[in-house]
Write an enzyme that holds these catalytic residues in place. Structure first.
Site, PDB file in Angstrom:
ATOM      1  N   LYS A   1     -19.421 -13.031 -30.586  1.00  0.00           N
ATOM      2  CA  LYS A   1     -20.251 -13.995 -29.469  1.00  0.00           C
ATOM      3  C   LYS A   1     -21.106 -14.896 -30.338  1.00  0.00           C
ATOM      4  O   LYS A   1     -21.616 -14.407 -31.246  1.00  0.00           O
ATOM      5  CB  LYS A   1     -20.740 -13.400 -28.408  1.00  0.00           C
ATOM      6  CG  LYS A   1     -21.188 -14.327 -27.147  1.00  0.00           C
ATOM      7  CD  LYS A   1     -21.881 -13.577 -26.193  1.00  0.00           C
ATOM      8  CE  LYS A   1     -22.198 -14.434 -25.086  1.00  0.00           C
ATOM      9  NZ  LYS A   1     -22.534 -13.678 -23.865  1.00  0.00           N
TER      10      LYS A   1
ATOM     11  N   SER B   1     -20.580 -14.993 -19.482  1.00  0.00           N
ATOM     12  CA  SER B   1     -20.612 -16.048 -20.455  1.00  0.00           C
ATOM     13  C   SER B   1     -19.855 -15.481 -21.647  1.00  0.00           C
ATOM     14  O   SER B   1     -19.495 -16.432 -22.401  1.00  0.00           O
ATOM     15  CB  SER B   1     -22.195 -16.130 -20.583  1.00  0.00           C
ATOM     16  OG  SER B   1     -22.573 -15.080 -21.392  1.00  0.00           O
TER      17      SER B   1
ATOM     18  N   SER C   1     -22.132 -10.547 -18.364  1.00  0.00           N
ATOM     19  CA  SER C   1     -21.372 -11.286 -19.224  1.00  0.00           C
ATOM     20  C   SER C   1     -20.588 -10.936 -20.090  1.00  0.00           C
ATOM     21  O   SER C   1     -19.565 -11.530 -20.696  1.00  0.00           O
ATOM     22  CB  SER C   1     -22.297 -12.308 -19.890  1.00  0.00           C
ATOM     23  OG  SER C   1     -22.853 -13.393 -19.205  1.00  0.00           O
TER      24      SER C   1
END
Ligand code: GLN
Length: 475
Positions: A70, A146, A170
């Site tokens: 990420k 997210s 997330s």
């Protein structure tokens, strides 16, 4: 079988036997990335990864396995944009985050920067300023967020496994919407050194994978105390793959009555109910429990998370970090215009809200009160774990939303975090495991995730329950 669709454990067998090389896996991923329209990646560097692959130790537990990262985790020498135009072309990581160092020590190869909501604020990845990610199961839908890029990459066979971060869901929520496994470890299980902080009392890093065993393998590599992160706990790191398939005979699983009320989509509910029946048949006792302060969780989270974010994001000012506007009148003008230009609307909304709840006169009414409710929510879980080994619930009230569905209604989106945020508030462990799919109006199959919540540092039994749920799904 192409290499990009396989689990870590199956690739490891072939790597150990010398049947394939790490470069073969990287090539297979790169080829699929070039064909994919999912948009999971913000960038990747095949040459650099292949170069690294020449020196990895294939006897190590993750030897030769590429892992997508990420884009809020620092990987030495690479951009780390947090999907924000503020950091785009303005920042390159000068060091490896502890999780990256540990992945490398285990033989893994960090490969690719995964798209996300800007600074991890959001639930659909639509708040990314740098790219659009779609749900691999339905082009009209969001992958969740997210960590939407991290989940969509695993689901679209453009990554074997990825890392995400989970402040209020997330990892688990995009895993649920994309049909992959997503683990949020207990607060303190994993060092956050090198993770760009959103809300420091809630953030955790964790894996998104194709199987529960893969999640355990990645957790083995990245867990443990780190002197560079004082919130990481001095706890032994067991082998999380051990006992994974021992079954759940005699375990007690709690269904919180507050999580099964109005608001949950009936088709989602049906999938959860079906898996709960299966867990019961596999030998677990199912008991109803109560988490009485659940109704305050969303408000508590959005006060605490925004308060912490308003402080953490002050470092993005155009001087210490981030793109700087030209010809400022003075330093205040530089800060103001750089931040106005650099942050997207959701990030600004959160900074404003967080600054407000911390401001003099409102601090006691909002921030302090939210801290007190946090204690009550944490106590709810401590009480529950006196009666049960793990708690079962949906991850999200609905399957993946249509792109743009909540564009003008952020509050609606916040409310959908109801099942995931309490785990962060309480610091406990949680996982999303696929438990079937529901058919959308347009005929696509939308995955549904089952959430299992374990006590703090209870990952071993959590993973065992998750493995049992996975077996039900496969049977
Ligand atoms: N959807 C939640 C939020 O927007 C969770 C985000 C996260 O876990 N990073 O705050």
């Amino acid at each position: 079988m192409s290499l990009n669709t396989q689990t870590i454990s199956s690739l490891r067998e072939q790597l150990s036997a010398g049947d394939i090389s790490p470069a073969d896996i990287l090539d297979s991923l790169a080829e699929n990335i070039s064909k994919s329209d999912v948009g999971a990646y913000l960038g990747h560097d095949l040459d650099c990864a292949k170069h690294e692959a020449t020196s990895v130790d294939l006897t190590k537990p993750l030897g030769g396995i590429p892992i997508g990262i990420k884009d809020n985790i620092n990987v030495n020498g690479q951009p780390c944009s947090c999907a924000s135009s503020f950091l785009e072309n303005a920042y390159r990581a000068p060091y490896d985050a502890t999780v990256i160092r540990k992945l490398r020590e285990a033989g893994a190869i960090p490969f690719g920067r995964m798209n996300m909501d800007e600074f991890a604020m959001g639930s659909t990845t639509e708040n990314s300023a740098l790219g659009k990610t779609i749900n691999p199961h339905d082009v009209c839908r969001a992958p969740g967020g997210s960590s939407g890029g991290s989940a969509a990459a695993v689901a679209s066979n453009t990554a074997i496994a990825t890392l995400g971060s989970d402040t209020g869901g997330s990892i688990r929520q995009p895993a649920s919407h994309c049909g992959v496994v997503g683990l949020k470890p207990s607060y303190g299980r994993i060092s956050r050194y090198g993770l760009v902080a959103f809300a420091s009392s809630l953030d955790q890093i964790g894996p998104l994978t194709r199987s529960v065993e893969d999640a355990a393998l990645v957790l083995n590599a990245i867990a443990g105390h780190d002197s560079a992160d004082s919130t990481s706990l001095k706890q032994d790191v067991p082998d999380f793959t051990e006992g994974l398939s021992d079954g759940i005979q005699g375990m007690k699983l709690g269904l919180p009555k507050e999580y099964f009320g109005d608001g949950i989509h009936p088709a989602v509910r049906e999938k959860i109910d079906h898996t709960v029946k299966g867990l019961n048949s596999a030998g677990a006792e199912i008991v109803e429990i109560s988490l009485p302060h659940t109704e305050y969780a969303v408000a508590t989270y959005y006060i605490l998370a925004t308060a912490e974010a308003s402080s953490n994001l002050s470092r993005f000012d155009g001087i210490r970090y981030g793109n700087r506007v030209e010809n400022p009148d003075d330093v205040l003008d530089l800060y103001r215009r750089s931040r106005a230009q650099g942050f997207g609307p959701e990030v600004k909304r959160r900074i404003i809200l967080g600054t407000y709840v911390l401001s003099s006169g409102y601090y006691d009414a909002y921030y302090n009160r939210a801290q007190k409710v946090r204690t009550l929510i944490r106590q709810d879980f401590l009480n529950a774990y006196e009666k049960v080994d793990a708690i079962i619930s949906p991850v999200s009230p609905n399957a993946a939303p249509l792109l743009g569905a909540d564009k003008d209604n952020p509050l609606q989106q916040y409310l959908a975090d109801i099942y995931t945020i309490s785990a962060n508030i309480a610091g406990i462990s949680g996982i999303s495991v696929p438990c079937g799919a529901i058919t959308s109006e347009t005929g696509s199959n939308l995955p549904v995730g089952l959430q299992i919540l374990g006590p703090s540092m209870g990952e071993q039994s959590l993973l065992r329950v998750a493995r049992a749920a996975e077996v039900i799904q496969q049977s």
